[in-house]
Design a protein around this motif. Structure first.
Motif, short mmCIF file in Angstrom:
data_model
loop_
_atom_site.label_atom_id
_atom_site.label_comp_id
_atom_site.label_asym_id
_atom_site.label_seq_id
_atom_site.Cartn_x
_atom_site.Cartn_y
_atom_site.Cartn_z
N ASP A 47 0.98 -5.11 -2.57
CA ASP A 47 1.87 -4.81 -1.44
C ASP A 47 3.09 -4.01 -1.87
O ASP A 47 3.51 -3.09 -1.19
N TYR A 48 3.69 -4.41 -2.99
CA TYR A 48 4.93 -3.79 -3.44
C TYR A 48 4.91 -3.53 -4.94
O TYR A 48 4.32 -4.29 -5.70
N GLU A 91 8.94 -12.38 6.69
CA GLU A 91 8.71 -11.27 7.62
C GLU A 91 9.94 -10.40 7.82
O GLU A 91 9.84 -9.18 7.95
N ARG A 104 10.11 -8.08 4.81
CA ARG A 104 9.05 -7.08 4.89
C ARG A 104 9.38 -6.01 5.92
O ARG A 104 9.16 -4.82 5.68
#
Length: 114
Positions: A43-44, A102, A105
Motif C-alpha cells: 500500500d505504501y 481511515e 489513509r
C-alpha cells in the motif's frame, strides 16, 4: 522508467533505494514498505526526507502506486516537486501512524491526488 507489471522486485531490493522526482532532484530514500496482509498488496512506501545522517528526518507514507521504477539507475521516481513534498503529511521516525486508520489513509491519498 518501467511499468510495475513487467517484473517483480524483492522488498530488500527496494529498501534504501534512493527516490528522485521527475526532474532528477533527490527526495530521500525508501525506509520500509507497508503491506496489506489480507491482499498482499504493497500500500505504501515509507520515504525518509530531510535531516542529516538520520537526524531530523521526516518520514512520509507514499502510496506505492505513485512510484515508478527507474531500473537503469536502481532508484524510484516520485512525480512530486521537492518543495511540495515538504508539505506532505508526514510523521516522526520514532512515532509511526496507524496505516490502517481511515483518516490517515484519506489524508495521504488526498495529498498525492492533488
Amino acid at each position: 522508467m518501467t511499468n510495475h507489471s513487467n517484473f517483480l522486485l524483492s522488498s530488500s531490493s527496494i529498501s534504501n533505494d534512493g527516490v528522485v522526482n521527475a526532474t532528477g532532484d533527490e527526495l530521500g530514500q525508501i525506509e520500509d514498505l507497508m503491506i496489506d496482509p489480507v491482499t498482499g498488496r504493497v500500500d505504501y512506501a515509507v520515504l525518509s526526507f530531510g535531516g542529516f545522517l538520520g537526524i531530523g528526518d521526516k518520514y512520509f507514507a507514499v502510496p506505492f502506486d505513485q512510484l515508478a521504477v527507474d531500473r537503469e539507475n536502481k532508484r524510484m521516481v516520485l512525480d512530486v516537486d521537492r518543495e511540495r513534498l515538504k508539505q506532505a503529511p508526514g510523521f516522526d521516525k520514532d512515532d509511526w501512524p496507524d496505516f490502517a486508520d481511515e483518516r490517515f489513509r484519506t489524508t495521504v491519498a488526498d495529498f498525492y491526488r492533488a
